[in-house]
Design an enzyme around this catalytic site. Structure first.
Site, PDB file in Angstrom:
ATOM      1  N   MET A   1     -51.026 -44.108 -79.217  1.00  0.00           N
ATOM      2  CA  MET A   1     -50.913 -42.710 -79.381  1.00  0.00           C
ATOM      3  C   MET A   1     -50.683 -41.912 -77.793  1.00  0.00           C
ATOM      4  SD  MET A   1     -53.329 -41.599 -82.315  1.00  0.00           S
ATOM      5  CE  MET A   1     -55.010 -41.790 -81.555  1.00  0.00           C
TER       6      MET A   1
ATOM      7  N   HIS B   1     -54.128 -49.893 -72.146  1.00  0.00           N
ATOM      8  CA  HIS B   1     -52.464 -50.175 -72.840  1.00  0.00           C
ATOM      9  C   HIS B   1     -51.606 -50.825 -72.215  1.00  0.00           C
ATOM     10  CE1 HIS B   1     -54.208 -46.332 -74.552  1.00  0.00           C
ATOM     11  NE2 HIS B   1     -53.644 -46.798 -75.530  1.00  0.00           N
TER      12      HIS B   1
ATOM     13  N   GLN C   1     -54.519 -40.007 -89.369  1.00  0.00           N
ATOM     14  CA  GLN C   1     -55.643 -40.563 -89.059  1.00  0.00           C
ATOM     15  C   GLN C   1     -56.792 -39.696 -88.518  1.00  0.00           C
ATOM     16  OE1 GLN C   1     -53.407 -43.387 -86.513  1.00  0.00           O
ATOM     17  NE2 GLN C   1     -55.223 -43.212 -85.107  1.00  0.00           N
TER      18      GLN C   1
ATOM     19  N   LYS D   1     -60.609 -53.501 -78.599  1.00  0.00           N
ATOM     20  CA  LYS D   1     -61.697 -52.324 -78.645  1.00  0.00           C
ATOM     21  C   LYS D   1     -61.864 -51.663 -79.827  1.00  0.00           C
ATOM     22  CE  LYS D   1     -61.136 -48.077 -77.931  1.00  0.00           C
ATOM     23  NZ  LYS D   1     -60.662 -46.783 -77.609  1.00  0.00           N
ATOM     24  N   ASP D   2     -61.056 -51.549 -80.652  1.00  0.00           N
ATOM     25  CA  ASP D   2     -61.285 -50.982 -82.310  1.00  0.00           C
ATOM     26  C   ASP D   2     -61.017 -52.459 -82.984  1.00  0.00           C
ATOM     27  OD1 ASP D   2     -61.256 -50.062 -84.715  1.00  0.00           O
ATOM     28  OD2 ASP D   2     -60.390 -48.230 -84.117  1.00  0.00           O
TER      29      ASP D   2
ATOM     30  N   VAL E   1     -60.254 -54.085 -72.191  1.00  0.00           N
ATOM     31  CA  VAL E   1     -60.244 -53.993 -70.811  1.00  0.00           C
ATOM     32  C   VAL E   1     -61.446 -52.806 -70.688  1.00  0.00           C
ATOM     33  CG1 VAL E   1     -59.214 -53.245 -68.854  1.00  0.00           C
ATOM     34  CG2 VAL E   1     -57.976 -54.558 -70.774  1.00  0.00           C
TER      35      VAL E   1
END
Length: 331
Positions: free
Chosen positions: A79, A86, A113, A201-202, A228
């Protein structure tokens, strides 16, 4: 390395809208909160004379470039508001694609979302900085569509995974994963990648996407990378920039709580209730913290368990002020 098909496709796209205007870029930069991420490592990008990093805005354009690629096509869905988390995904995509493949980074803030009271309007949009990072880390194409391109007038078809999306963020953010599944499937059909790279992370998002790919027989290989982190353990997130200095100083309590549970589990503690309590006690040391959820679930099915005797994920969502941060740990 020669890419005649891709070079021709790029040549044909020269007359089309392939970027963001300077005024729009300036507005995006002004809207972006200041990043707290550490300096980024330099990554050697693939250098092919005559084939620049291209920004495209339509599904037809990105599909044409993908179909003209001579090697593997690897997608990194984002996003925007890119940080070192990223760029690690882009680096991985570059390695997967090799010199002959195509790395596509999508930058699209997906409105479906976000809930009605969430941070869609203020989500950072530093496109010019994002583009520089994509160039530096080896992307070939940036797919930066508009909302109208992804969700044209009359759009009415959504993807709804109903099991692994139900707990955690699925319970506290109704409709969130419906939006995630829908946009990821649309990105897959637009880009037609051989592989796609996501960050852990998610953890729940990765599980939901894995289930969607399995259930719908999608010909995409999923690659998941470890989270990270900042030096104090806080997971890198675009939303970290919303934290005040005081909140940022305390936000590492989220990671500390998860590590306390992991340590107890290594010492023989299997009670999910006690492990959750350890996480909560550590987070409670931060006066700015307000817990959304702390759960310990079966790592594969995300179903509730009482004892962490098999592979377990402990996941937490905590608000520091109005900023909601998530993290997880596998034990």
């Amino acid at each position: 390395m020669d890419h005649p098909g891709l070079a021709m496709a790029l040549e044909d796209l020269k007359t089309l809208d392939t970027g963001v205007g300077e005024a729009e870029r300036e507005n995006h930069e002004k809207a972006a909160p200041r990043s707290t991420a550490p300096p980024l490592r330099r990554s050697a990008r693939r250098d092919i004379p005559g084939i620049p990093v291209k920004t495209v805005r339509t599904i037809a354009q990105v599909r044409r470039l993908s179909r003209a690629a001579q090697g593997k096509v690897v997608l990194v869905p984002t996003m925007g508001a890119l940080h070192a988390g990223h760029t690690a995904l882009i680096d991985r995509a570059r390695r997967l694609a090799g010199r002959t493949g195509l790395v596509v980074v999508s930058i699209f803030i997906n409105p479906t979302q976000f809930g009605p009271k969430e941070d869609l309007a203020r989500y950072p949009r530093p496109f010019a900085a994002d583009r520089r990072l994509c160039v530096k880390h080896g992307a070939d194409v940036i797919f930066h569509p508009s909302v109208d391109e992804m969700y044209p007038d009359g759009f009415s078809t959504f993807v709804d995974e109903s099991q692994v999306s139900a707990p955690l963020c699925g319970a506290s953010r109704p409709g969130h994963f419906r939006g995630v599944c829908t946009v990821v499937l649309k990105l897959f059909t637009a880009v037609e990648p051989n592989a796609a790279v996501f960050g852990l992370k998610d953890y729940q998002q990765c599980a939901v996407i894995r289930r969607m790919v399995r259930d719908l027989n999608l010909p995409v290989t999923l690659d998941f990378l470890p989270t990270v982190r900042e030096k104090d353990g806080l997971a890198l997130s675009s939303r970290n920039a919303y934290l005040t200095p005081e909140q940022r100083a305390q936000a590492a309590a989220l990671r500390s709580g998860l590590l306390a549970a992991e340590k107890a589990h290594r010492a023989g503690e299997n009670s999910v209730a006690r492990l959750r309590r350890l996480v909560a006690q550590k987070i409670a040391e931060s006066p700015f913290a307000r817990v959304d959820y702390i759960e310990a679930l079966d790592a594969d099915s995300l179903q509730p368990i009482r004892s962490a005797e098999r592979r377990t994920v402990i996941a937490a969502a905590v608000l520091f002020g109005s900023t909601r941060l998530i993290d997880n740990i596998l034990i």
